[in-house]
Design an enzyme around this catalytic site. Structure first.
Site, short mmCIF file in Angstrom:
data_model
loop_
_atom_site.label_atom_id
_atom_site.label_comp_id
_atom_site.label_asym_id
_atom_site.label_seq_id
_atom_site.Cartn_x
_atom_site.Cartn_y
_atom_site.Cartn_z
N HIS A 53 42.81 32.22 47.82
CA HIS A 53 43.14 33.35 48.13
C HIS A 53 43.70 34.90 46.94
CE1 HIS A 53 41.30 33.19 52.37
NE2 HIS A 53 42.09 31.76 52.44
N HIS A 95 44.63 30.96 57.23
CA HIS A 95 45.22 30.21 57.68
C HIS A 95 46.36 31.14 57.41
CE1 HIS A 95 43.06 26.44 55.87
NE2 HIS A 95 44.34 26.17 55.63
#
Length: 214
Positions: A166, A124
């Site tokens: 993440h 992303h």
């Protein structure tokens, strides 16, 4: 059965530090600006807004729906950039094979495929940064639009950490890779003439193939 990969001690220490610092960052935000849960809907919207599949399908569709040469030039180049990003991120994830944070809830992710179980880099982030940087490099954007684009990119990156998708280094690595991808695409950027030739060639082949249908 393959042998388990041995992570060098210096790298292991770096990854452990990253895990600790990521946890501290999330707790700091939750304590001082949270609770994070009240922003979850917004962060999920940011996650959806930068998902690769809608971007690919949407870009491909609008290439043929929009007739303006300038629009097609932008869309064809973005489509190429998205393909480059998918390949680069897939290769790096396959090499690094870092697991996502233990607190990540996989069942909440929009689409989970084999490569998504790996954490470095954040796809992303690479996509958001690459798009925001390369578009800014190629076009003289109206200032509010430029601010909106960069703000969206930054918000996507921060949300990846706060959603526990993440670690900090995954996001930082994604930002670096996204900038490099943007630079590469700026060197490969196709002109209106080239993109028109690509689209027309595809349409001609499609129509030729359709003429043989029985």
């Amino acid at each position: 059965m393959g042998e388990k990969r041995v992570v060098p001690r210096p790298l292991r220490r770096l990854l452990d530090w990253d895990t600790v610092m990521t946890d501290k960052f999330v707790k700091y935000v939750d304590r001082n600006y949270g609770p994070i849960s009240k922003y979850k809907t917004t962060m999920k919207a940011l996650e959806y807004s930068c998902h690769g599949i809608p971007w690919l399908l949407g870009t491909a569709a609008f290439i043929f729906l929009l007739q303006a040469a300038s629009s097609r030039q932008l869309l064809v180049n973005i489509f190429i950039a998205l393909i480059v990003d998918i390949v680069v991120v897939g290769v790096v994830k396959a090499i690094t094979r870092r697991r996502r944070p233990a607190t990540n809830k996989t069942e909440e992710m929009l689409v989970v495929v084999m490569m998504d179980k790996f954490s470095f880099p954040s796809g992303h982030c690479t996509r958001a940064v690459m798009l925001s940087v390369v578009i800014s490099m190629q076009y003289d954007l109206f200032l509010p639009l430029w601010v909106l684009l960069q703000g969206w990119s930054g918000a996507v990156c921060v949300s990846r950490i706060l959603l526990n998708r993440h670690h900090l280094l995954d996001v930082f690595g994604g930002i670096v890779i996204g900038v490099l991808e943007a630079w590469l695409m700026s060197q490969l950027w196709l002109s209106e003439t080239s993109t028109a030739a690509v689209v027309n060639s595809f349409l001609d082949e499609t129509q030729a193939g359709a003429s043989y249908d029985i």
